[in-house]
Design an enzyme around this catalytic site. Structure first.
Site, mmCIF file in Angstrom:
data_model
loop_
_atom_site.group_PDB
_atom_site.id
_atom_site.type_symbol
_atom_site.label_atom_id
_atom_site.label_comp_id
_atom_site.label_asym_id
_atom_site.label_seq_id
_atom_site.Cartn_x
_atom_site.Cartn_y
_atom_site.Cartn_z
ATOM 1 N N ASN A 168 0.825 -1.215 0.000
ATOM 2 C CA ASN A 168 0.000 0.000 0.000
ATOM 3 C C ASN A 168 0.859 1.265 0.000
ATOM 4 O O ASN A 168 2.087 1.202 -0.001
ATOM 5 C CB ASN A 168 -1.038 -0.033 1.147
ATOM 6 C CG ASN A 168 -0.421 0.125 2.518
ATOM 7 O OD1 ASN A 168 0.727 0.536 2.663
ATOM 8 N ND2 ASN A 168 -1.184 -0.219 3.542
ATOM 9 N N MET A 213 1.149 3.508 2.295
ATOM 10 C CA MET A 213 1.740 3.744 3.612
ATOM 11 C C MET A 213 1.220 4.967 4.375
ATOM 12 O O MET A 213 1.790 5.342 5.397
ATOM 13 C CB MET A 213 3.282 3.790 3.520
ATOM 14 C CG MET A 213 3.865 2.491 3.034
ATOM 15 S SD MET A 213 5.644 2.545 2.713
ATOM 16 C CE MET A 213 5.715 3.508 1.231
ATOM 17 N N HIS A 256 -9.583 1.003 -1.238
ATOM 18 C CA HIS A 256 -10.055 0.924 0.144
ATOM 19 C C HIS A 256 -11.333 0.099 0.268
ATOM 20 O O HIS A 256 -12.226 0.443 1.042
ATOM 21 C CB HIS A 256 -10.313 2.332 0.702
ATOM 22 C CG HIS A 256 -9.074 3.137 0.882
ATOM 23 N ND1 HIS A 256 -9.081 4.500 1.120
ATOM 24 C CD2 HIS A 256 -7.769 2.777 0.855
ATOM 25 C CE1 HIS A 256 -7.839 4.931 1.231
ATOM 26 N NE2 HIS A 256 -7.022 3.902 1.076
#
Ligand code: FAD
Length: 604
Positions: free
Chosen positions: A139, A141, A535
């Site tokens: 991802n 981060m 997400h």
């Protein structure tokens, strides 16, 4: 003409060449050198039994593996479909520029012939990490907890124990913040500095303060702490990076306990179904391992942490799901659970490009990212904005960076991360060749639209069907257009006026009939450019059995001995990136499991 040729070269030639180099780097970094970081693959015989089986060694799974094995007399088996992450995944900078090619499930949503039509494949790529650490190993981060009202809403809707005052304890428990400014500020008591998950805030040497000035002039706060007392405003974000390493949960929670004798890990092993007895109690799992098929038994609980796409898939493959759908798939019904796979929410995002200073000499700064690979290599700012200034809950998120003249990074983002069509990325590249640009990603934080996950077949090796459902609720389109219009007013600030800044027309062919900059144009723009912030949540949501899949202790309705612990249990999406909330969920779930099995020591 000349600029157009360079833009064409960047998108059509440079990106494909770079992709080959990226794949080569990832392949080379998959060879293990030195002492292994993670637990070894365990030898698990066919008739083995464990107290707990965790399905999925991803963001949530690694946290659970750590916390449950703190109870020394419990045995835990962690099963991960992927392998160890390649070592490059632990480098913040290199992993970011190769992130879309790191080991993943290769999922795409269906083309609904409506949204995302300016995407390369007219559908959304739903990247999910397939390695230890799962999506936290690839991802971006950002460490963002969201808004306290997100959690208070969960609790008000019947999910006892998920209110802000409770969950903050678990955010703090997981966090190891290394930031003296924040730790001596008024938000210090919202943070932890003893947890497994390292968090830092990089302070870049060259940072364009003009951007902050512009937002300030518009009435926005400039905040020290994205996760502080107040969420609305602009700030330099915190990242899950520490000691120059990505803090995936594999690195931060699993590596430190790799020798715990009561933890077994099997890798490259796909859980195909959960096995139930005649009383609907989960008694084990069926797994495809590198050496063959195994049934492994469990005495206490199976915990599903396969993520928001695979957890509902696995429930349905195991007979827990909507009755009619399972019948259509020829799967024997264990329990009719109509909400499995529904309620899918995601953060839709679109890019906006503003022109900045005309400066050829600024092109020299393009070497800066190469010198900053030990952190997020470009200075980024985050903003959380509400149109109604009296609201404390954000409507949209901004992720923005000032790119030097002729920067290749926005083009790379456009083509690889957002997967927009070549004509859009060429227009974006061309706009940045003779001047600096401000590349911003605008996120619709609270979509009313819902997507869903369903099965393509009863074969566990088949990918599930992912229907993103973007903009199926018309309010989302109107709202997103208003947020884009609101964001674009920043060019009226003194800073941007001085630069004669413009919003770049990316020449979206689907929107030609609307005047550039009209409300209809921005609605069309949002609809067609819609990408994902990756997400996906909500597909095994918490809630009573009429609206949810799991109860507030994350136990699956209608069966026993089975919980879901990952992003899929969020009833509504949080106001920001979802990694920190998933780690919080796993920390809290570990305590709930310990308490439910009579282990009260060390629980909050
Ligand atoms: C490209 C990208 C960028 C992102 N950027 C950010 C960011 O900057 N900040 C942020 O906060 N969030 C970000 N997110 C979101 C965040 O990373 C996720 O919400 C979070 O990691 C999800 O955690 P999870 O435990 O639900 O799933 P995952 O971490 O995906 O874990 C699921 C695990 O289960 C395994 N698995 C699945 N099925 C099976 C099976 N049948 N058998 C065995 N194993 C199985 C998978 O291989 C995986 O390891 C990003 C996500 C992506 C993909």
């Amino acid at each position: 003409m000349f600029l157009q040729a360079i833009a064409l070269f960047q998108v059509k030639i440079l990106i494909p060449i770079l992709e080959v180099i990226q794949l080569l780097i990832i392949a080379l970094s998959s060879f293990e050198i030195g002492e292994p970081l993670y637990p070894a693959h365990a030898n698990v015989p066919a008739d083995s039994s464990y107290d707990f089986i965790i399905v999925g060694g991803g963001s949530a799974g690694c946290v659970l593996a750590n916390r449950l094995t703190e109870v020394a007399n419990w045995t835990v088996l962690l099963i991960e479909a992927g392998d160890d992450p390649p070592s490059i995944a632990n480098s913040p900078g290199y992993s970011l520029i190769t992130s879309t090619l790191l080991p993943n499930w290769g999922y795409f949503g269906v083309n609904d012939d409506f949204s995302s039509q300016a995407q390369k494949f007219k559908s959304i790529r739903h990247t999910r990490g397939k390695m230890l650490g799962g999506s936290s190993s690839l991802n971006s981060m950002f460490y963002v907890r969201g808004n306290r009202a997100d959690y208070d809403n969960w609790a008000e809707n019947g999910n006892e124990g998920w209110d802000w005052n409770t969950v903050i304890q678990y955010f703090k428990k997981s966090e190891r913040l290394d930031d003296n400014h924040i730790m001596s500020s008024e938000s210090a008591d919202l943070h932890g500095n003893k947890g497994y998950l390292g968090v830092t805030r990089p302070l870049w040497k060259s940072f364009d303060e003009g951007l902050f000035d512009a937002f300030k002039e518009q009435g926005h706060e400039v905040l020290l702490d994205t996760n502080g007392q107040q969420q609305l405003g602009y700030s330099i974000p915190a990242y899950t990076i520490a000691g120059q390493k990505r803090q995936s949960t594999a690195y931060s929670f699993l590596a430190p306990i790799k020798n715990r004798p009561n933890l077994h890990l099997i890798k490259n092993s796909l859980v195909r179904k959960i096995i139930f007895d005649k009383n609907n109690k989960a008694t084990g799992v069926e797994v495809r391992t590198p050496t063959g098929f195994l049934n492994i038994s469990v005495t206490k609980e199976v915990i599903l942490s396969a993520g928001a796409i695979n957890s509902p898939q696995l429930l349905m493959l195991s007979g827990v799901g909507p009755k009619q759908h399972l019948e259509d798939m020829n799967i024997s019904l264990v329990v009719d659970s109509p909400n499995v796979g529904g309620n899918m929410q995601d953060h839709i995002l679109v890019p906006v490009l503003l022109t900045g200073m005309e400066s050829i000499s600024s092109a020299i700064s393009n070497i800066d990212p190469l010198l900053n690979m030990d952190k997020v290599p470009v200075p980024l700012i985050l903003g959380f904005v509400a149109l109604n200034k009296s609201q404390s809950y954000p409507d949209y998120q901004v992720t923005a960076t000032v790119s030097p003249t002729a920067s290749f990074l926005p083009v790379l983002m456009c083509s690889q991360m957002l997967m927009l069509s070549d004509d859009i990325c060429i227009a974006l590249s061309e706009a940045g060749l003779g001047q600096e640009t401000v590349f911003s990603l605008i996120t619709l934080l609270h979509p009313e639209s819902r997507g869903n996950i369903s099965l393509k077949s009863s074969n566990p090796e088949d990918p599930p069907i992912i229907y993103s459902g973007y903009f199926t609720n018309e309010n989302d389109l109107d709202n997103f257009a208003r947020y884009l219009e609101n964001f674009n007013t920043v060019i009226n600030s003194t800073h941007f006026k001085k630069l004669k800044s413009q919003v770049v027309d990316l020449k979206v062919k689907q929107c030609r009939q609307w005047p550039f900059g009209s409300h209809e144009y921005w609605a069309c723009y949002a609809l067609n450019l819609a990408s994902t912030q990756y997400h996906t949540v909500g597909t095994c949501a918490m809630g009573d059995k009429h609206i949810g899949v799991v109860d507030s202790r994350l136990r699956v309705h209608g069966v026993t001995g089975l919980r879901v612990v990952d992003a899929s249990v969020m009833p509504t999406i949080t106001s920001g990136n979802t990694y920190a909330p998933v780690v919080m969920i796993a920390e809290k779930a570990a305590d709930m499991i310990k308490i439910d099995h009579g282990h009260l020591e060390n629980c909050l």
